[in-house]
Design an enzyme around this catalytic site. Structure first.
Site, mmCIF file in Angstrom:
data_model
loop_
_atom_site.group_PDB
_atom_site.id
_atom_site.type_symbol
_atom_site.label_atom_id
_atom_site.label_comp_id
_atom_site.label_asym_id
_atom_site.label_seq_id
_atom_site.Cartn_x
_atom_site.Cartn_y
_atom_site.Cartn_z
ATOM 1 N N SER A 1 0.837 -1.195 0.000
ATOM 2 C CA SER A 1 0.000 0.000 0.000
ATOM 3 C C SER A 1 0.872 1.243 0.000
ATOM 4 O O SER A 1 1.997 1.237 0.521
ATOM 5 C CB SER A 1 -0.903 0.008 1.238
ATOM 6 O OG SER A 1 -1.580 1.247 1.360
ATOM 7 N N TYR B 1 -3.049 -2.034 9.898
ATOM 8 C CA TYR B 1 -2.936 -2.122 8.442
ATOM 9 C C TYR B 1 -1.617 -1.514 7.975
ATOM 10 O O TYR B 1 -0.904 -2.098 7.157
ATOM 11 C CB TYR B 1 -4.116 -1.405 7.798
ATOM 12 C CG TYR B 1 -4.194 -1.567 6.296
ATOM 13 C CD1 TYR B 1 -4.733 -2.719 5.734
ATOM 14 C CD2 TYR B 1 -3.746 -0.567 5.445
ATOM 15 C CE1 TYR B 1 -4.820 -2.877 4.356
ATOM 16 C CE2 TYR B 1 -3.826 -0.705 4.071
ATOM 17 C CZ TYR B 1 -4.360 -1.862 3.538
ATOM 18 O OH TYR B 1 -4.439 -2.007 2.165
#
Length: 254
Positions: A142, A155
């Site tokens: 990400s 995350y």
């Protein structure tokens, strides 16, 4: 708009087996369709039987087999990989996100287990087959690896660690002819990112900072994935390929 796969030879992945974890929706599903469009035999795993069954009935998923697999389960992974006659590409797209109670230990550890340890489990299980085929691994990380978010503690930690694992495995597996790379999506419209793109004020802030002036679509990730998995990237390994429309390079001051 031209389909991303149309930029590549239509039989590029003919005779190849591609395993995509977390491919029953979003990024993973878009990538799976891209490999299938170029002749690949694609196996997609997920944990929701309802999503898997819906995908099996979708005509857009021709050439893709949908299988249930929990990437937290070592034994299930070993059994699934043992059934493969070969493995050419492993895409680690399985991921979960929790923004509630970011420091709750059980939730935090579960996110780490799926997003990071699940990718490592699959990589280790698939290593012998990948070495035999001269295959490669693609991890979906990400853009958050390069920034930070107070709301997405687990995350961010998991994806940042997966980015580091990508570099490490590239060297660990490189002598066996296995390439390992990562793609770092930016702001792409998925179910997971819906709370952001469905908020007009926040969405506009994203668009204003993004060089291309729009949100990304999951199909914007297909071309880079196909390239990194192809012989055209034979000397590319240990890299994290950012696909964010120029968001990271912006100042946010416009």
């Amino acid at each position: 708009m031209q389909a991303p796969a149309d930029s590549f030879r239509s039989d590029l992945f003919a005779g190849k087996i591609i395993l995509v974890s977390g491919g029953s929706s979003g990024v993973g599903l878009a990538l799976a369709r891209g490999y299938a469009a170029l002749g690949g035999t694609v196996l997609v795993t997920g944990t929701s039987e309802a999503k898997l069954e819906a995908n099996r009935e979708d005509a857009a998923n021709q050439g893709i087999t949908f299988l249930r697999l929990d990437v937290r389960d070592d034994a299930a992974i070993a059994e699934r990989v043992a059934q493969l006659p070969r493995l050419d590409v492993l895409v680690n797209a399985a991921g979960i996100l929790s923004v509630d109670a970011p420091f709750d230990e059980a939730t935090y550890l579960d996110v780490i287990d799926v997003n990071l340890h699940g990718a490592l489990r699959l990589a280790l299980a698939g290593e012998p087959l990948l070495a035999r085929s001269g295959g490669n691994i693609l991890n979906i990380v990400s853009m958050i690896c390069f920034t930070g978010s107070p709301a997405m503690v687990a995350y961010t930690a998991s994806k940042s660690a997966l980015k580091g694992l990508t570099h490490t495995l590239a060297h660990r597996f490189g002598r066996d002819g296995i390439r390992v790379n990562a793609i770092a999506p930016g702001f792409h419209k998925t179910a997971m990112s819906a709370p952001v793109w469905s908020d007009p004020i926040v969405s506009d802030r994203v668009v204003r900072r993004t060089a291309l002036g729009r949100w990304g679509e999951v199909d914007d990730l297909v071309g880079p994935a196909l390239f990194l998995s192809s012989p055209a990237a034979a000397y590319v390994t240990g890299e994290t390929f950012v696909v964010d429309g120029g968001w990271l390079s912006g100042s946010g001051l416009d």
